[in-house]
Design a protein around this motif. Structure first.
Motif, PDB file in Angstrom:
ATOM      1  N   GLU A  52       3.375   5.509  -2.557  1.00  0.00           N
ATOM      2  CA  GLU A  52       4.014   6.477  -3.145  1.00  0.00           C
ATOM      3  C   GLU A  52       4.894   6.503  -4.366  1.00  0.00           C
ATOM      4  N   LEU A  53       4.501   5.283  -4.739  1.00  0.00           N
ATOM      5  CA  LEU A  53       4.114   5.527  -6.759  1.00  0.00           C
ATOM      6  C   LEU A  53       3.424   6.430  -6.558  1.00  0.00           C
ATOM      7  N   ASP A  54       1.290   6.433  -6.467  1.00  0.00           N
ATOM      8  CA  ASP A  54       1.115   7.874  -6.976  1.00  0.00           C
ATOM      9  C   ASP A  54       1.245   8.768  -6.432  1.00  0.00           C
ATOM     10  N   ARG A  55       2.366   9.213  -5.887  1.00  0.00           N
ATOM     11  CA  ARG A  55       2.876  10.589  -5.115  1.00  0.00           C
ATOM     12  C   ARG A  55       3.539  10.805  -6.708  1.00  0.00           C
ATOM     13  N   LEU A  56       5.034   9.622  -6.629  1.00  0.00           N
ATOM     14  CA  LEU A  56       5.694   9.561  -7.137  1.00  0.00           C
ATOM     15  C   LEU A  56       5.039  10.690  -9.390  1.00  0.00           C
ATOM     16  N   ASN A  57       3.879   9.060  -9.573  1.00  0.00           N
ATOM     17  CA  ASN A  57       3.479  10.397 -10.923  1.00  0.00           C
ATOM     18  C   ASN A  57       3.189  10.696 -10.378  1.00  0.00           C
ATOM     19  N   ASN A  58       2.087  11.762  -9.617  1.00  0.00           N
ATOM     20  CA  ASN A  58       1.740  13.038  -9.030  1.00  0.00           C
ATOM     21  C   ASN A  58       3.126  13.940  -9.342  1.00  0.00           C
ATOM     22  N   GLU A  59       3.738  13.654  -9.030  1.00  0.00           N
ATOM     23  CA  GLU A  59       4.764  14.984  -8.831  1.00  0.00           C
ATOM     24  C   GLU A  59       5.634  15.088 -10.320  1.00  0.00           C
ATOM     25  N   ILE A  60       6.170  13.020 -11.252  1.00  0.00           N
ATOM     26  CA  ILE A  60       6.131  13.501 -12.830  1.00  0.00           C
ATOM     27  C   ILE A  60       5.389  14.519 -12.792  1.00  0.00           C
ATOM     28  N   LYS A 104       0.568  -1.084  -0.280  1.00  0.00           N
ATOM     29  CA  LYS A 104      -0.005  -0.185  -0.394  1.00  0.00           C
ATOM     30  C   LYS A 104       0.455   1.081  -0.148  1.00  0.00           C
ATOM     31  N   SER A 105       1.711   1.647   0.858  1.00  0.00           N
ATOM     32  CA  SER A 105       2.858   2.303   0.660  1.00  0.00           C
ATOM     33  C   SER A 105       4.011   2.308  -0.537  1.00  0.00           C
ATOM     34  N   TYR A 106       4.002   1.155  -0.798  1.00  0.00           N
ATOM     35  CA  TYR A 106       4.497   1.110  -2.759  1.00  0.00           C
ATOM     36  C   TYR A 106       3.928   2.170  -3.445  1.00  0.00           C
TER      37      TYR A 106
END
Length: 473
Positions: free
Chosen positions: A10-18, A5-7
């Motif tokens: 984190e992936l969603d966050r990174l995608n959003n960041e991207i 879930k954290s991954y």
């Protein structure tokens, strides 16, 4: 599960960041594009600014040149204003000076021509003696027209006209000469120079000028220097002079200056009418011979009447206050006919020569009849006229003529003797050359002819007038 879930979180966050970063990158790209566009615009503006600056520099330079040009034009304008002002002053002064000169000229002319109208008329009438009545004038007047004096002449019919509009070229020259003489007489000049004054004047008026030169009281006492291209005028002048000083031989009163390689030589120039007539006849110049015959006879006839103090009738011309009396050539000839009524030589002259207007083609009264008269003569007829004149001269004073002829005969015989001696001399014939021998032979023939002619004339005179000469005694 928590890690997964954290991954994914984190992936969603990174995608959003991207996504955010990609959005930022897109924005940056758009900004970069704008910046590039702005840079391009700035570069364009820079080029334009440089161009404008260069134009400003050029305009500034042109403006500087314009200001310099303007200053120069301003200085020129000031100079032109100053120069124009000077010209206006000069124009004003010139106008005043011209008026002063005109006034001075008119005063001087007025002084010179005042009270000389009668003198001008007198000289004019002398020059135009024997003119047709239609050409005569009775008065001369000066009129001031537009700062110039004009000469007005009055005809016998009282009509008054400007001389330049009614007189012929010859009469205008005569008027100019008369004006000059009148001014000279008024100022009592010590000498006069006549430079070809008879140009465009016919032979009758030239004869009148000669008579005026010798008979006018003013000209008689004035030194005269005369130049002319007219040989006949000079010859008549010299013959008139010979008559004045009562010298029969006119061969040594006329001289010309010949320029040779050895210097200037004074040479006697024969002006006697007899030799001129003989020369004209040799050339078959009938008209020239007739003219000389006419002038010769006129001179003889006039001199005879003067010498004998003959009483002649004339006409009062009424062309001046002095009522000038004119004696015509016809009345002079009539006097000769009265004194020598039976003289055959005079009858021959009267028949063949006395039509004095016919000999002068320049005369104003010349007509076709006169032309036919001139051209109807041949050399033999003119030669007979010449001989008749010579014989008539001897008939006028036979005693003196015989004496002169006998003297001429001795001179001729002496010349003939010398010529015969030369022609009989072997040395002369061999050394003189063909041309000189031929000339001597021609002279010898002339001497023989002249001797025979003189001998016949002496015999004629002695038989006609029963004269015994000194030689016969």
């Amino acid at each position: 599960m928590e890690d997964v879930k954290s991954y994914f979180e984190e992936l969603d966050r990174l995608n959003n960041e991207i996504d955010k970063r990609e959005t930022i990158i897109s924005e940056l790209k758009r900004d970069l594009k704008k910046i590039n566009e702005e840079v391009i615009d700035l570069r364009t503006f820079y080029k334009q600014a440089r161009s404008i600056k260069e134009e400003q520099i050029n305009v500034a330079k042109e403006l500087e040149r314009f200001e310099e040009r303007n200053e120069m034009l301003t200085r020129q304008r000031e100079k032109e204003i100053e120069y124009n002002s000077f010209l206006e002053q000069v124009e004003e002064e010139y106008y005043n000076f011209y008026n002063d000169l005109t006034t001075f000229k008119l005063d001087l002319e007025k002084e010179r021509i005042s009270n000389i109208e009668e003198k001008i008329l007198n000289f004019y009438l002398q020059i135009n003696n024997h003119d047709d009545i239609s050409e005569r004038i009775s008065n001369i007047e000066f009129k001031l027209i537009k700062d110039n004096y004009r000469i007005y002449v009055k005809k016998l019919d009282s009509s008054q006209m400007d001389a330049c509009t009614c007189l012929s070229e010859g009469h205008l020259r005569a008027l100019g000469l008369s004006l000059m003489l009148a001014v000279a007489e008024k100022n009592k000049v010590p000498f006069l120079i006549f430079d070809d004054v008879v140009n465009a004047i016919d032979s009758d008026h030239r004869a009148n000028i000669i008579n005026m030169l010798f008979n006018d009281s003013f000209l008689e006492s004035t030194q005269l220097i005369i130049t002319t291209h007219d040989r006949l005028f000079w010859e008549r002048f010299c013959n008139q002079y010979s008559t004045l000083i009562d010298r029969k031989n006119v061969n040594n009163i006329s001289y010309i200056i010949n320029h040779t390689n050895k210097g200037s030589v004074l040479t006697q120039y024969n002006v006697g009418f007899e030799s001129k007539i003989r020369e004209a006849l040799k050339r078959y110049d009938i008209r020239q011979a007739l003219i000389y015959c006419r002038i010769w006879f006129e001179t003889i006839a006039t001199n005879y009447c003067v010498k004998e103090k003959a009483e002649l009738t004339g006409k009062f011309t009424n062309v001046s206050k002095s009522n000038l009396l004119q004696v015509s050539l016809e009345s002079i000839y009539a006097k000769l006919n009265e004194v020598f009524p039976d003289n055959e030589n005079l009858k021959s002259i009267k028949k063949d020569l006395i039509n004095w207007k016919a000999q002068n083609e320049e005369h104003h009264s010349f007509d076709e009849h006169s032309l036919n008269f001139v051209h109807s003569k041949n050399s033999n007829e003119v030669s007979n006229i010449y001989k008749s004149i010579k014989r008539f001269i001897n008939d006028m004073d036979p005693h003196a003529s015989i004496s002169q002829l006998e003297s001429d005969l001795k001179v001729t015989e002496n010349k003939l003797t010398k010529s015969n001696f030369r022609l009989q001399s072997r040395g002369f014939l061999e050394n003189a050359g063909e041309n000189k021998v031929q000339i001597e032979q021609e002279l010898n023939m002339e001497y023989k002819f002249l001797k025979e002619e003189i001998t016949k004339e002496i015999t004629r005179l002695k038989q006609k007038y029963t004269i015994v000469s000194q030689t016969d005694r």
